[in-house]
Design a protein around this motif. Sequence first.
Motif, PDB file in Angstrom:
ATOM      1  N   GLY A 150       0.798  -1.237   0.356  1.00 16.21           N
ATOM      2  CA  GLY A 150      -0.241  -0.360  -0.089  1.00 16.21           C
ATOM      3  C   GLY A 150       0.743   0.934   0.279  1.00 16.21           C
ATOM      4  N   LYS A 151       2.189   1.269  -0.104  1.00 20.38           N
ATOM      5  CA  LYS A 151       3.036   2.212   0.054  1.00 20.38           C
ATOM      6  C   LYS A 151       3.306   3.166  -1.409  1.00 20.38           C
ATOM      7  N   LYS A 195      -2.520   9.183  -7.602  1.00 19.40           N
ATOM      8  CA  LYS A 195      -3.199   8.594  -6.243  1.00 19.40           C
ATOM      9  C   LYS A 195      -4.197   8.103  -5.695  1.00 19.40           C
ATOM     10  N   GLU A 196      -5.243   9.107  -6.115  1.00 12.92           N
ATOM     11  CA  GLU A 196      -6.978   8.436  -6.182  1.00 12.92           C
ATOM     12  C   GLU A 196      -6.853   6.684  -6.789  1.00 12.92           C
ATOM     13  N   LYS A 206      -4.115   4.671  -6.582  1.00  9.24           N
ATOM     14  CA  LYS A 206      -3.443   3.780  -5.083  1.00  9.24           C
ATOM     15  C   LYS A 206      -4.260   3.620  -4.060  1.00  9.24           C
ATOM     16  N   GLN A 207      -4.974   4.734  -4.381  1.00  7.02           N
ATOM     17  CA  GLN A 207      -5.594   4.293  -2.403  1.00  7.02           C
ATOM     18  C   GLN A 207      -7.708   4.213  -2.476  1.00  7.02           C
ATOM     19  N   LYS A 208      -8.241   3.571  -3.557  1.00  6.02           N
ATOM     20  CA  LYS A 208      -9.029   3.261  -3.632  1.00  6.02           C
ATOM     21  C   LYS A 208      -8.255   1.333  -4.411  1.00  6.02           C
ATOM     22  N   HIS A 262      -5.624   0.563  -2.526  1.00  4.71           N
ATOM     23  CA  HIS A 262      -4.782   0.140  -2.106  1.00  4.71           C
ATOM     24  C   HIS A 262      -3.096  -0.832  -2.235  1.00  4.71           C
TER      25      HIS A 262
END
Length: 334
Positions: free
Chosen positions: A35-36, A198-199, A201-203, A205
């Motif tokens: 996730g990083k 970015k979006e 990646k977060q969605k 994980h």
Amino acid sequence: MKDHILEIKDLHIQFNTDEGVVQALNGIDITLERGKTLGLVGETGAGKTTTALSILRLVPRPPGEVVRGSIILDGIPIMEQSEYEMEKIRGKTVSMIFQDPMTALNPVIKVGEQIAEAISIHQKLSKEKSLAKAREVLELVGIPGNRMQEYPHQFSGGMKQRVIIAIALSCSPKLLIADEPTTALDVTIQAQVLELMKELKQKFHMAMVMISHDLGVVAEVCDDVAIMYAGKIVEQGSLEDVFLRTKHPYTEGLFNSIPNIDDRKAELIPIRGLMSDPYNLPSGCPFFDRCDYAMDICRTEKPVKHSFSDTHFTECHLYTAQPEFSLKSKKTKE
Ligand code: SF4
């Protein structure tokens, strides 16, 4: 205990060419948590792309040769897999976005079919289901589904890069490697594509390795940063460690050579000279000829790793004798 998606240990890769041996990677160590996002920063020729290709086991052999080291991706020892296994791992566990969207797409195949093909290979879905999923992924990256039928030349540069991102994400990889994904785009489109990444990646994980020579891009999207020089990671740490508690003279040089938004009158100080010849690396520190802090020992002895915390380290002789040394005390201009 931290859960790592990627662990690279002591990776040495060389290219055996007619002109001689290029020492491309000289002992790379990288760990990345699930996730990083890790930013891999350095000049052209530092070894960033070779590092990325080695994770996918796509370094051409020959001339490339893995001299030693290991790569564990999602628990899988990459070096020990058959080519058949690697084909399954690429796309499903790890995907890569390349710098130039123009060359990454097939100009004579409709974009919807190109995305669907990646899906059908890795997910064994029917053509109909692959096309339906391709439409979903295309919409996810902000392109209307009705553009599935269009060819790459009908898309702008930014839209093409969105299609590439859609292909890379179509099989929900656990690690996405992005090699200078916005360099070929103009500035406003760059910002949109970075925001999208970015979006997503977060969605999902998803972990990400973002290769860049642009510290602004790295500051925008990365949790951790690794600074590469002449096939080594010379400094690694969290974004705050590397940006606010800079330890390596090369990292400092990179910051001194970019504009400072808080001090617009500050003069830019480029790093003098060129990177060492990769055919003939010096016996000591490869940054010796360009370093304002160089000492006699730097000419003959390779620097070893010095840790400042569990996550922040550098390879530089300055800290062997003086662990408390502060670069800022000697920031100089030639
Ligand atoms: Fe400079 Fe020496 Fe550190 Fe290399 S080891 S970066 S030459 S001070």
